[in-house]
Design a protein around this motif. Structure first.
Motif, PDB file in Angstrom:
ATOM      1  N   ALA A 109      -3.635   3.514   3.242  1.00 20.56           N
ATOM      2  CA  ALA A 109      -3.181   4.479   4.241  1.00 20.56           C
ATOM      3  C   ALA A 109      -1.897   5.139   3.770  1.00 20.56           C
ATOM      4  N   GLY A 110      -1.679   6.347   4.276  1.00 25.50           N
ATOM      5  CA  GLY A 110      -0.423   7.046   4.079  1.00 25.50           C
ATOM      6  C   GLY A 110      -0.080   7.822   5.332  1.00 25.50           C
ATOM      7  N   TRP A 111       1.210   7.938   5.647  1.00 23.35           N
ATOM      8  CA  TRP A 111       1.645   8.723   6.797  1.00 23.35           C
ATOM      9  C   TRP A 111       3.136   9.048   6.640  1.00 23.35           C
ATOM     10  N   ASN A 112       3.593  10.020   7.394  1.00 27.36           N
ATOM     11  CA  ASN A 112       5.009  10.339   7.459  1.00 27.36           C
ATOM     12  C   ASN A 112       5.611   9.711   8.707  1.00 27.36           C
ATOM     13  N   VAL A 113       6.835   9.211   8.605  1.00 32.03           N
ATOM     14  CA  VAL A 113       7.493   8.525   9.708  1.00 32.03           C
ATOM     15  C   VAL A 113       7.812   9.540  10.811  1.00 32.03           C
ATOM     16  N   PRO A 114       7.274   9.336  12.020  1.00 35.80           N
ATOM     17  CA  PRO A 114       7.523  10.302  13.094  1.00 35.80           C
ATOM     18  C   PRO A 114       8.837  10.033  13.815  1.00 35.80           C
ATOM     19  N   ASP A 115       9.440  11.075  14.344  1.00 38.93           N
ATOM     20  CA  ASP A 115      10.535  10.861  15.278  1.00 38.93           C
ATOM     21  C   ASP A 115       9.934  10.414  16.605  1.00 38.93           C
ATOM     22  N   ALA A 134       9.942  -1.388   8.590  1.00 41.06           N
ATOM     23  CA  ALA A 134       8.678  -1.844   8.018  1.00 41.06           C
ATOM     24  C   ALA A 134       8.371  -3.245   8.542  1.00 41.06           C
ATOM     25  N   TRP A 135       7.089  -3.553   8.701  1.00 33.79           N
ATOM     26  CA  TRP A 135       6.702  -4.846   9.260  1.00 33.79           C
ATOM     27  C   TRP A 135       5.306  -5.228   8.769  1.00 33.79           C
ATOM     28  N   TRP A 136       4.947  -6.512   9.035  1.00 34.53           N
ATOM     29  CA  TRP A 136       3.606  -6.986   8.723  1.00 34.53           C
ATOM     30  C   TRP A 136       3.233  -8.106   9.691  1.00 34.53           C
ATOM     31  N   ASP A 137       1.968  -8.456   9.703  1.00 31.70           N
ATOM     32  CA  ASP A 137       1.502  -9.556  10.546  1.00 31.70           C
ATOM     33  C   ASP A 137       0.101  -9.959  10.080  1.00 31.70           C
ATOM     34  N   TRP A 138      -0.293 -11.183  10.424  1.00 34.75           N
ATOM     35  CA  TRP A 138      -1.690 -11.594  10.350  1.00 34.75           C
ATOM     36  C   TRP A 138      -2.012 -12.186  11.716  1.00 34.75           C
ATOM     37  N   TRP A 139      -2.310 -11.294  12.656  1.00 31.60           N
ATOM     38  CA  TRP A 139      -2.636 -11.693  14.019  1.00 31.60           C
ATOM     39  C   TRP A 139      -3.954 -12.471  14.015  1.00 31.60           C
ATOM     40  N   GLU A 155      13.256   5.984   7.311  1.00 35.50           N
ATOM     41  CA  GLU A 155      13.916   7.000   8.134  1.00 35.50           C
ATOM     42  C   GLU A 155      12.895   8.047   8.580  1.00 35.50           C
ATOM     43  N   THR A 156      13.263   8.799   9.619  1.00 33.30           N
ATOM     44  CA  THR A 156      12.402   9.865  10.122  1.00 33.30           C
ATOM     45  C   THR A 156      12.029  10.829   8.996  1.00 33.30           C
ATOM     46  N   GLY A 157      10.749  11.125   8.895  1.00 29.51           N
ATOM     47  CA  GLY A 157      10.260  12.060   7.891  1.00 29.51           C
ATOM     48  C   GLY A 157       9.885  11.436   6.573  1.00 29.51           C
ATOM     49  N   HIS A 158      10.252  10.176   6.335  1.00 28.42           N
ATOM     50  CA  HIS A 158       9.903   9.530   5.071  1.00 28.42           C
ATOM     51  C   HIS A 158       8.385   9.376   4.957  1.00 28.42           C
ATOM     52  N   LYS A 159       7.915   9.423   3.739  1.00 30.10           N
ATOM     53  CA  LYS A 159       6.495   9.295   3.430  1.00 30.10           C
ATOM     54  C   LYS A 159       6.202   7.839   3.059  1.00 30.10           C
ATOM     55  N   VAL A 160       5.230   7.245   3.739  1.00 28.91           N
ATOM     56  CA  VAL A 160       4.909   5.831   3.571  1.00 28.91           C
ATOM     57  C   VAL A 160       3.496   5.683   3.012  1.00 28.91           C
ATOM     58  N   GLN A 170       7.535   6.232  -0.234  1.00 29.55           N
ATOM     59  CA  GLN A 170       7.359   7.178  -1.323  1.00 29.55           C
ATOM     60  C   GLN A 170       8.536   8.142  -1.428  1.00 29.55           C
ATOM     61  N   SER A 171       9.249   8.349  -0.336  1.00 27.92           N
ATOM     62  CA  SER A 171      10.395   9.268  -0.357  1.00 27.92           C
ATOM     63  C   SER A 171      11.567   8.693  -1.132  1.00 27.92           C
ATOM     64  N   THR A 172      11.728   7.362  -1.104  1.00 25.76           N
ATOM     65  CA  THR A 172      12.827   6.724  -1.851  1.00 25.76           C
ATOM     66  C   THR A 172      12.327   6.026  -3.111  1.00 25.76           C
ATOM     67  N   GLY A 173      11.007   5.765  -3.187  1.00 22.73           N
ATOM     68  CA  GLY A 173      10.432   5.055  -4.321  1.00 22.73           C
ATOM     69  C   GLY A 173      10.445   3.548  -4.174  1.00 22.73           C
ATOM     70  N   GLU A 174      10.993   3.016  -3.077  1.00 23.92           N
ATOM     71  CA  GLU A 174      11.115   1.565  -2.908  1.00 23.92           C
ATOM     72  C   GLU A 174       9.761   0.948  -2.559  1.00 23.92           C
ATOM     73  N   PHE A 175       9.386  -0.096  -3.318  1.00 21.40           N
ATOM     74  CA  PHE A 175       8.084  -0.757  -3.197  1.00 21.40           C
ATOM     75  C   PHE A 175       8.282  -2.240  -2.914  1.00 21.40           C
ATOM     76  N   ARG A 176       7.453  -2.791  -2.022  1.00 23.54           N
ATOM     77  CA  ARG A 176       7.471  -4.223  -1.728  1.00 23.54           C
ATOM     78  C   ARG A 176       6.030  -4.724  -1.668  1.00 23.54           C
ATOM     79  N   SER A 177       5.804  -5.933  -2.183  1.00 22.36           N
ATOM     80  CA  SER A 177       4.490  -6.567  -2.070  1.00 22.36           C
ATOM     81  C   SER A 177       4.664  -8.074  -2.014  1.00 22.36           C
ATOM     82  N   PHE A 178       3.682  -8.737  -1.429  1.00 19.83           N
ATOM     83  CA  PHE A 178       3.710 -10.198  -1.317  1.00 19.83           C
ATOM     84  C   PHE A 178       2.304 -10.681  -1.020  1.00 19.83           C
ATOM     85  N   LEU A 179       2.099 -11.979  -1.171  1.00 19.11           N
ATOM     86  CA  LEU A 179       0.799 -12.609  -0.955  1.00 19.11           C
ATOM     87  C   LEU A 179       0.900 -13.526   0.263  1.00 19.11           C
TER      88      LEU A 179
END
Length: 334
Positions: A99-105, A158-163, A193-198, A217-226
């Protein structure tokens, strides 16, 4: 031990490393999803290419509890979800979702909804697997995305879960493995931040664990985990994939929070991989495959009425290009 404590962390991608030409073993080492096939999976390949291209800077994620707690996941789709989903016929299973989206206000809505937890609007954007039939025993929903709360500082995160919905004990009718709903977990070293591309997604591993990944994608910062499956029995993953705007619930009371007034959200890269054999093989799926649209409703007073507050619509991203879904806030006062 919490789910977060059980997460596995990957080696950090060295600065300047060429991920576009990395070997499968190198991608595994750094927590990067495997490279899709450019011919058979062109939209997944386009997503992956943007994900690993500059700007790109990786760190191991750090996690924190969210305060006050809120939970994502399934409740009743028409009450707390808006967006789209696709399902795959048995025995195929969806093993990769993007998925990709822009951060909404976001803002406080003009009218307060009835029956909500408090005058405290909250929204979550995410991509996830399963959870559509959340009232059924042992259904689970791994999900990753961004949160947008007008009254929180910072308002975006940013957040995550395994509901998961555990099998109730036959004698008491209560869950033996999850007596209390699991609150979502912050990825607290990824600024949004508002307007950033995720860009975000999930990849099911042969072990049953899931590779979670997200990039600003706007800052280039990447995170991943298992992350391993939640404790207790769960149904096999992969019956559906969702792209959702959600208003979360309070884990204690199970009351919904109001939906904020939000800028239109355009989900891009609504693509997934369905496999009917080994993990990683199979076919690409998009919103052209039996897409189900989900509208969100709320109830308001004066006079009491139930209205659609978040409406999805399929969108052609480019001529003859991929299909996305847009979610738009519907002002209940209008």
């Amino acid at each position: 031990m919490s789910e977060t404590d059980r997460c596995g962390l990957y080696e950090v991608v060295p600065a300047g490393f060429d991920l576009l030409n990395a070997s499968p073993a190198e991608l595994d080492r750094y927590g990067i999803p495997q490279k899709p096939d450019v011919v058979t999976e062109p939209e997944l390949f386009q997503f992956w290419t943007e994900l690993v291209s500059a700007p790109f800077s990786a760190k191991q994620p750090t996690f924190a509890d969210i305060d006050p707690p809120s939970t994502g996941g399934a409740l009743q789709s028409m009450l707390n979800w808006s967006g789209a989903l696709i399902s795959t016929p048995w025995p195929q299973q969806i093993v990769f979702a993007a998925a990709g989206w822009n951060v909404p206000d976001v803002r406080r809505p003009s009218v307060s909804a009835l029956g909500t937890h408090a005058d405290d609007p909250k929204s979550l954007l995410w991509v996830g697997l399963d959870g559509r039939n959340g009232v059924l025993p042992n259904v689970s929903l791994p999900q990753i995305g961004t949160g947008h709360w007008p009254d929180r500082k910072p308002k975006h995160f940013a957040w995550w879960d395994w509901w998961h919905n555990s099998q109730p004990d036959e004698a008491t009718g209560k869950s033996a493995t999850a007596p209390e709903p699991q609150a979502i977990t912050l990825i607290d070293n990824l600024a949004i931040e508002t307007g950033h591309k995720v860009l975000a997604g999930l990849a099911v591993q042969v072990s049953g664990d899931i590779l979670y990944f997200i990039k600003n994608q706007s800052t280039g910062e990447f995170r991943s985990f298992l992350a391993p499956p939640p404790p207790g029995e769960i149904e096999p993953l992969g019956s559906s994939v969702q792209w959702v705007m959600e208003r979360p619930t309070d884990p204690k009371s199970r009351d919904l929070f109001p939906l904020p007034d939000y800028d239109p959200v355009n989900f891009r890269y609504c693509v997934a991989r369905a496999a009917d054999g080994a993990i990683g093989s199979g076919r690409m799926m998009t919103l052209e495959d039996n897409a189900l649209m989900i509208e969100m409703r709320e109830t308001f007073a004066d006079p009491e009425r139930t209205v659609i507050v978040s409406r999805p619509e399929l969108r052609q991203e480019t001529p003859n290009g991929p299909i996305g879904v847009s979610c738009t806030f519907q002002d209940p006062a209008v």
